[in-house]
Design a protein around this motif. Structure first.
Motif, PDB file in Angstrom:
ATOM      1  N   GLY A  82     -56.744  34.190 -80.887  1.00  0.00           N
ATOM      2  CA  GLY A  82     -57.230  33.766 -82.195  1.00  0.00           C
ATOM      3  C   GLY A  82     -58.545  34.349 -82.637  1.00  0.00           C
ATOM      4  O   GLY A  82     -59.242  33.731 -83.449  1.00  0.00           O
ATOM      5  N   ASP A  83     -58.896  35.558 -82.160  1.00  0.00           N
ATOM      6  CA  ASP A  83     -60.186  36.117 -82.565  1.00  0.00           C
ATOM      7  C   ASP A  83     -60.107  37.580 -82.997  1.00  0.00           C
ATOM      8  O   ASP A  83     -61.101  38.305 -82.957  1.00  0.00           O
ATOM      9  CB  ASP A  83     -61.215  35.959 -81.432  1.00  0.00           C
ATOM     10  CG  ASP A  83     -60.853  36.744 -80.174  1.00  0.00           C
ATOM     11  OD1 ASP A  83     -59.741  37.303 -80.115  1.00  0.00           O
ATOM     12  OD2 ASP A  83     -61.693  36.797 -79.250  1.00  0.00           O
ATOM     13  N   VAL A  84     -58.936  38.012 -83.443  1.00  0.00           N
ATOM     14  CA  VAL A  84     -58.766  39.393 -83.939  1.00  0.00           C
ATOM     15  C   VAL A  84     -57.919  39.344 -85.206  1.00  0.00           C
ATOM     16  O   VAL A  84     -56.929  38.610 -85.275  1.00  0.00           O
ATOM     17  CB  VAL A  84     -58.050  40.302 -82.920  1.00  0.00           C
ATOM     18  CG1 VAL A  84     -57.906  41.722 -83.486  1.00  0.00           C
ATOM     19  CG2 VAL A  84     -58.795  40.342 -81.602  1.00  0.00           C
ATOM     20  N   ILE A  85     -58.290  40.156 -86.177  1.00  0.00           N
ATOM     21  CA  ILE A  85     -57.467  40.327 -87.359  1.00  0.00           C
ATOM     22  C   ILE A  85     -56.951  41.757 -87.356  1.00  0.00           C
ATOM     23  O   ILE A  85     -57.713  42.720 -87.181  1.00  0.00           O
ATOM     24  CB  ILE A  85     -58.250  39.987 -88.653  1.00  0.00           C
ATOM     25  CG1 ILE A  85     -57.351  40.098 -89.881  1.00  0.00           C
ATOM     26  CG2 ILE A  85     -59.499  40.793 -88.797  1.00  0.00           C
ATOM     27  CD1 ILE A  85     -57.959  39.501 -91.132  1.00  0.00           C
ATOM     28  N   ALA A  86     -55.619  41.905 -87.483  1.00  0.00           N
ATOM     29  CA  ALA A  86     -54.985  43.230 -87.436  1.00  0.00           C
ATOM     30  C   ALA A  86     -53.573  43.118 -87.987  1.00  0.00           C
ATOM     31  O   ALA A  86     -53.044  42.012 -88.151  1.00  0.00           O
ATOM     32  CB  ALA A  86     -54.956  43.775 -86.004  1.00  0.00           C
ATOM     33  N   GLY A  87     -52.959  44.252 -88.274  1.00  0.00           N
ATOM     34  CA  GLY A  87     -51.601  44.251 -88.792  1.00  0.00           C
ATOM     35  C   GLY A  87     -50.842  45.480 -88.361  1.00  0.00           C
ATOM     36  O   GLY A  87     -51.419  46.422 -87.802  1.00  0.00           O
ATOM     37  N   SER A  88     -49.531  45.474 -88.619  1.00  0.00           N
ATOM     38  CA  SER A  88     -48.706  46.622 -88.257  1.00  0.00           C
ATOM     39  C   SER A  88     -47.660  46.883 -89.332  1.00  0.00           C
ATOM     40  O   SER A  88     -47.249  45.978 -90.054  1.00  0.00           O
ATOM     41  CB  SER A  88     -48.008  46.399 -86.910  1.00  0.00           C
ATOM     42  OG  SER A  88     -47.081  45.328 -86.995  1.00  0.00           O
ATOM     43  N   VAL A  89     -47.255  48.139 -89.414  1.00  0.00           N
ATOM     44  CA  VAL A  89     -46.138  48.564 -90.250  1.00  0.00           C
ATOM     45  C   VAL A  89     -45.145  49.249 -89.326  1.00  0.00           C
ATOM     46  O   VAL A  89     -45.515  50.161 -88.576  1.00  0.00           O
ATOM     47  CB  VAL A  89     -46.586  49.547 -91.347  1.00  0.00           C
ATOM     48  CG1 VAL A  89     -45.384  50.015 -92.176  1.00  0.00           C
ATOM     49  CG2 VAL A  89     -47.644  48.917 -92.244  1.00  0.00           C
ATOM     50  N   ILE A  90     -43.897  48.804 -89.365  1.00  0.00           N
ATOM     51  CA  ILE A  90     -42.851  49.401 -88.549  1.00  0.00           C
ATOM     52  C   ILE A  90     -41.845  50.058 -89.496  1.00  0.00           C
ATOM     53  O   ILE A  90     -41.296  49.390 -90.379  1.00  0.00           O
ATOM     54  CB  ILE A  90     -42.122  48.352 -87.682  1.00  0.00           C
ATOM     55  CG1 ILE A  90     -43.124  47.392 -87.029  1.00  0.00           C
ATOM     56  CG2 ILE A  90     -41.250  49.037 -86.643  1.00  0.00           C
ATOM     57  CD1 ILE A  90     -44.088  48.003 -86.070  1.00  0.00           C
ATOM     58  N   ILE A  91     -41.615  51.333 -89.321  1.00  0.00           N
ATOM     59  CA  ILE A  91     -40.695  52.067 -90.179  1.00  0.00           C
ATOM     60  C   ILE A  91     -39.347  52.187 -89.476  1.00  0.00           C
ATOM     61  O   ILE A  91     -39.281  52.570 -88.300  1.00  0.00           O
ATOM     62  CB  ILE A  91     -41.263  53.462 -90.499  1.00  0.00           C
ATOM     63  CG1 ILE A  91     -42.560  53.300 -91.299  1.00  0.00           C
ATOM     64  CG2 ILE A  91     -40.252  54.302 -91.279  1.00  0.00           C
ATOM     65  CD1 ILE A  91     -43.412  54.528 -91.346  1.00  0.00           C
ATOM     66  N   ASN A  92     -38.272  51.830 -90.178  1.00  0.00           N
ATOM     67  CA  ASN A  92     -36.935  51.962 -89.617  1.00  0.00           C
ATOM     68  C   ASN A  92     -36.597  53.445 -89.511  1.00  0.00           C
ATOM     69  O   ASN A  92     -36.460  54.122 -90.530  1.00  0.00           O
ATOM     70  CB  ASN A  92     -35.922  51.248 -90.515  1.00  0.00           C
ATOM     71  CG  ASN A  92     -34.510  51.302 -89.963  1.00  0.00           C
ATOM     72  OD1 ASN A  92     -34.229  51.983 -88.979  1.00  0.00           O
ATOM     73  ND2 ASN A  92     -33.597  50.585 -90.606  1.00  0.00           N
ATOM     74  N   PRO A  93     -36.464  53.965 -88.286  1.00  0.00           N
ATOM     75  CA  PRO A  93     -36.225  55.405 -88.145  1.00  0.00           C
ATOM     76  C   PRO A  93     -34.893  55.845 -88.735  1.00  0.00           C
ATOM     77  O   PRO A  93     -34.697  57.035 -89.017  1.00  0.00           O
ATOM     78  CB  PRO A  93     -36.269  55.627 -86.632  1.00  0.00           C
ATOM     79  CG  PRO A  93     -35.968  54.292 -86.036  1.00  0.00           C
ATOM     80  CD  PRO A  93     -36.526  53.291 -86.986  1.00  0.00           C
ATOM     81  N   ALA A  94     -33.978  54.890 -88.951  1.00  0.00           N
ATOM     82  CA  ALA A  94     -32.676  55.220 -89.536  1.00  0.00           C
ATOM     83  C   ALA A  94     -32.667  55.070 -91.050  1.00  0.00           C
ATOM     84  O   ALA A  94     -31.639  55.327 -91.694  1.00  0.00           O
ATOM     85  CB  ALA A  94     -31.585  54.331 -88.927  1.00  0.00           C
ATOM     86  N   GLY A  95     -33.778  54.664 -91.634  1.00  0.00           N
ATOM     87  CA  GLY A  95     -33.844  54.473 -93.084  1.00  0.00           C
ATOM     88  C   GLY A  95     -33.793  55.786 -93.837  1.00  0.00           C
ATOM     89  O   GLY A  95     -34.190  56.844 -93.321  1.00  0.00           O
ATOM     90  N   SER A  96     -33.349  55.718 -95.087  1.00  0.00           N
ATOM     91  CA  SER A  96     -33.176  56.929 -95.898  1.00  0.00           C
ATOM     92  C   SER A  96     -34.476  57.700 -96.098  1.00  0.00           C
ATOM     93  O   SER A  96     -34.474  58.932 -96.182  1.00  0.00           O
ATOM     94  CB  SER A  96     -32.591  56.557 -97.271  1.00  0.00           C
ATOM     95  OG  SER A  96     -31.368  55.890 -97.146  1.00  0.00           O
ATOM     96  N   ASP A  97     -35.592  56.983 -96.194  1.00  0.00           N
ATOM     97  CA  ASP A  97     -36.870  57.631 -96.497  1.00  0.00           C
ATOM     98  C   ASP A  97     -37.823  57.627 -95.311  1.00  0.00           C
ATOM     99  O   ASP A  97     -39.036  57.728 -95.482  1.00  0.00           O
ATOM    100  CB  ASP A  97     -37.542  56.919 -97.676  1.00  0.00           C
ATOM    101  CG  ASP A  97     -36.714  56.970 -98.938  1.00  0.00           C
ATOM    102  OD1 ASP A  97     -36.168  58.035 -99.239  1.00  0.00           O
ATOM    103  OD2 ASP A  97     -36.617  55.925 -99.622  1.00  0.00           O
ATOM    104  N   ALA A  98     -37.295  57.513 -94.106  1.00  0.00           N
ATOM    105  CA  ALA A  98     -38.148  57.292 -92.936  1.00  0.00           C
ATOM    106  C   ALA A  98     -39.242  58.342 -92.798  1.00  0.00           C
ATOM    107  O   ALA A  98     -40.411  58.007 -92.619  1.00  0.00           O
ATOM    108  CB  ALA A  98     -37.301  57.233 -91.670  1.00  0.00           C
ATOM    109  N   ALA A  99     -38.889  59.592 -92.877  1.00  0.00           N
ATOM    110  CA  ALA A  99     -39.885  60.656 -92.672  1.00  0.00           C
ATOM    111  C   ALA A  99     -40.961  60.612 -93.750  1.00  0.00           C
ATOM    112  O   ALA A  99     -42.168  60.703 -93.458  1.00  0.00           O
ATOM    113  CB  ALA A  99     -39.192  62.012 -92.645  1.00  0.00           C
ATOM    114  N   ALA A 100     -40.538  60.465 -94.997  1.00  0.00           N
ATOM    115  CA  ALA A 100     -41.508  60.433 -96.096  1.00  0.00           C
ATOM    116  C   ALA A 100     -42.409  59.210 -95.993  1.00  0.00           C
ATOM    117  O   ALA A 100     -43.629  59.300 -96.207  1.00  0.00           O
ATOM    118  CB  ALA A 100     -40.771  60.431 -97.435  1.00  0.00           C
ATOM    119  N   LEU A 101     -41.831  58.075 -95.636  1.00  0.00           N
ATOM    120  CA  LEU A 101     -42.625  56.852 -95.526  1.00  0.00           C
ATOM    121  C   LEU A 101     -43.601  56.922 -94.365  1.00  0.00           C
ATOM    122  O   LEU A 101     -44.747  56.448 -94.472  1.00  0.00           O
ATOM    123  CB  LEU A 101     -41.708  55.642 -95.377  1.00  0.00           C
ATOM    124  CG  LEU A 101     -40.932  55.235 -96.630  1.00  0.00           C
ATOM    125  CD1 LEU A 101     -39.955  54.122 -96.323  1.00  0.00           C
ATOM    126  CD2 LEU A 101     -41.895  54.803 -97.742  1.00  0.00           C
TER     127      LEU A 101
END
Length: 504
Positions: free
Chosen positions: A319-338
């Motif tokens: 309870g003493d860190v603020i952080a976030g993540s983004v996970i890109i679906n490698p099978a998604g249509s725009d994966a590389a661009a995203l």
């Protein structure tokens, strides 16, 4: 003696320099906090970092104002030069200027309440404040304070450690699909704005919000969609007919859909597979957020283009860190661009925050599993208690089937429980011995009158209350995040408040 000793007003939760919550022990304190009553705010040196500017940040801002002869200005310190530049553009005021001083970025503007509130709300919405650990280090470098000792993972391997655990949480993701951000809202901002820009290039600008979502997620969707008509809100997560109608109305202007799985605070789950199929078939993209129960409980990546998650919850389980993540679906249509666009859009995580997160993240899954086991007993207690009107959890009847379709197992229920009362809120809340404050997903059980903290503007007007009621939300709802304490102690704490005699 209670297993949960009373916490004074303003005490950080946990009780350390960078605790992400703070104690609001009575409803009078909650209301005073929302109304900026000096008798309450004087006790708050810290709080949830996107809402309460940490005392180290305030101290550093005052110092920089003096050094730059800007003592008659308000100073906002930001997590990057990019955020500072964006804030200047957002304020559009001739007396606003960029700050780049001794490695710190920020914005100075003339003293004006409207500008102050605008700047604070913008930085809150996008998660753009300077890290309190960076402020601490900057003050220490000037010899003004000593850095408090804490357990840190090696800086050189911290990002790898975090990504390794996140690949276990998000089945199908690889290290290169995992992008880190300084907060969950910063992750959402970078991911959604990048996805929206990509879709806008195709003439697609309509975004659908499914369900009642978290305060700042709603704020960003409203603020940054191309026009008010491009923001579509479907309140009922089960209303696939309304979704079909919205998709048809948008036509080839559909950009995509955003929802939380489950939603906050009603813990409702849409039929994610069906929703994703419909949106993708119409040319839209899907952004999902599993923060409320964590990705260690549910599998979402296969249904999404992007998954956004606040690592402040469960991953940073102390309870003493603020952080976030983004996970890109490698099978998604725009994966590389995203992958390219979002990586360029996110702000950096301060190295010491990342090292602190890496020290806690090995306990991510075990914390989730332990709180799952406890939560089921707490749910059963609340469902049977005569003072409790309604209980909202992942397996509530209206959306249980949808949740089970994506759950890792029927036992992976999550530890978030909201409930309403048959007694006045203050009667119960003020007597609760549990830690009381914003945030969730830490080893410490934490309870709060969520709607008061997230939507006080709606709570305090008849129109706002009607809006909440139309969304099925009781403004006196309590939101409980079950911690790792013994279940008997959590239930005893709840029982002591729920069953206390009514005051004379």
């Amino acid at each position: 003696m209670s297993a949960f000793p009373p916490l004074p007003l303003g005490q950080p939760i946990p009780d350390c320099l960078h605790g992400v919550s703070c104690s609001l022990p009575t409803m009078r304190d909650v209301i005073g906090y929302e109304e900026k009553n000096p008798a309450v705010t004087a006790h708050l040196d810290s709080g949830y970092p996107r809402f309460v500017v940490h005392r180290f940040n305030r101290q550093l801002a005052t110092l920089i104002a003096t050094e730059l002869s800007l003592s008659d200005h308000d100073i906002w310190l930001t997590c990057s030069a990019r955020v500072a530049t964006a804030l200047v553009g957002e304020l559009s005021d001739a007396h606003t200027s960029l700050i780049h001083h001794d490695g710190v970025h920020g914005v100075a503007h003339r003293r004006d309440p409207d500008l102050f509130n605008h700047a604070k709300r913008y930085l809150q919405n996008i998660g753009g404040f300077l890290s309190s650990r960076e402020a601490e280090d900057r003050l220490a470098a000037r010899g003004l304070i000593a850095v408090a000792p804490e357990t840190l993972a090696p800086t050189a391997t911290a990002a790898t450690t975090v990504r390794e655990v996140l690949t276990q949480a998000h089945a199908g993701a690889r290290h290169e699909d995992i992008l880190l951000a300084p907060s969950g809202m910063n992750a959402f901002h970078g991911a959604w704005r990048s996805l929206a820009a990509l879709q806008a290039e195709r003439g697609r600008t309509v975004w659908i919000q499914l369900g009642w979502l978290y305060l700042d997620t709603i704020a960003q969707l409203r603020r940054f969609t191309a026009s008010p008509a491009d923001y579509v809100n479907i309140t009922d997560v089960n209303d696939l007919t309304a979704l079909d109608e919205a998709l048809a109305a948008a036509g080839n202007r559909l950009a995509g859909l955003v929802t939380e799985v489950p939603t906050n605070p009603l813990v409702q789950t849409a039929d994610i597979a069906a929703v994703a199929r419909k949106v993708h078939a119409a040319g839209g993209r899907v952004l999902l957020d599993p923060t409320l129960v964590s990705p260690f409980n549910i599998r979402l990546l296969e249904h999404s283009d992007v998954v956004v998650n606040s690592l402040t919850k469960y991953a940073a389980n102390e309870g003493d860190v603020i952080a976030g993540s983004v996970i890109i679906n490698p099978a998604g249509s725009d994966a590389a661009a995203l992958r390219h666009r979002i990586a360029a859009a996110l702000d950096p995580v301060y190295p010491r925050d990342l090292a602190r997160l890496a020290a806690q993240v090995p306990a991510y899954e075990s914390t989730v599993l332990q709180t799952n086991r406890t939560a089921i007993d707490v749910v059963e207690f609340l469902r049977q208690h005569p003072a409790v009107r309604e209980v909202y959890w992942s397996l509530q009847p209206a959306t249980a089937e949808n949740y089970l379709k994506i759950a890792r197992s029927p036992a992976h229920i999550g530890s978030m429980i909201s409930f309403t009362l048959r007694r006045p809120l203050a009667e119960v809340y003020d007597r609760l011995p549990l830690a009381k404050g914003p945030s969730f997903g830490m080893q410490t059980s934490l309870i709060c009158p969520f709607i008061y903290l997230a939507h006080y503007d709606l709570v305090t007007t008849p129109e706002g209350r009607a809006q909440l009621a139309a969304a099925g939300i009781d403004y006196e709802l309590l939101r409980l995040s079950v911690g790792t304490e013994p279940v008997s102690e959590i239930i005893a704490a709840l029982e002591s408040a729920l069953s206390a005699p009514t005051p004379a």
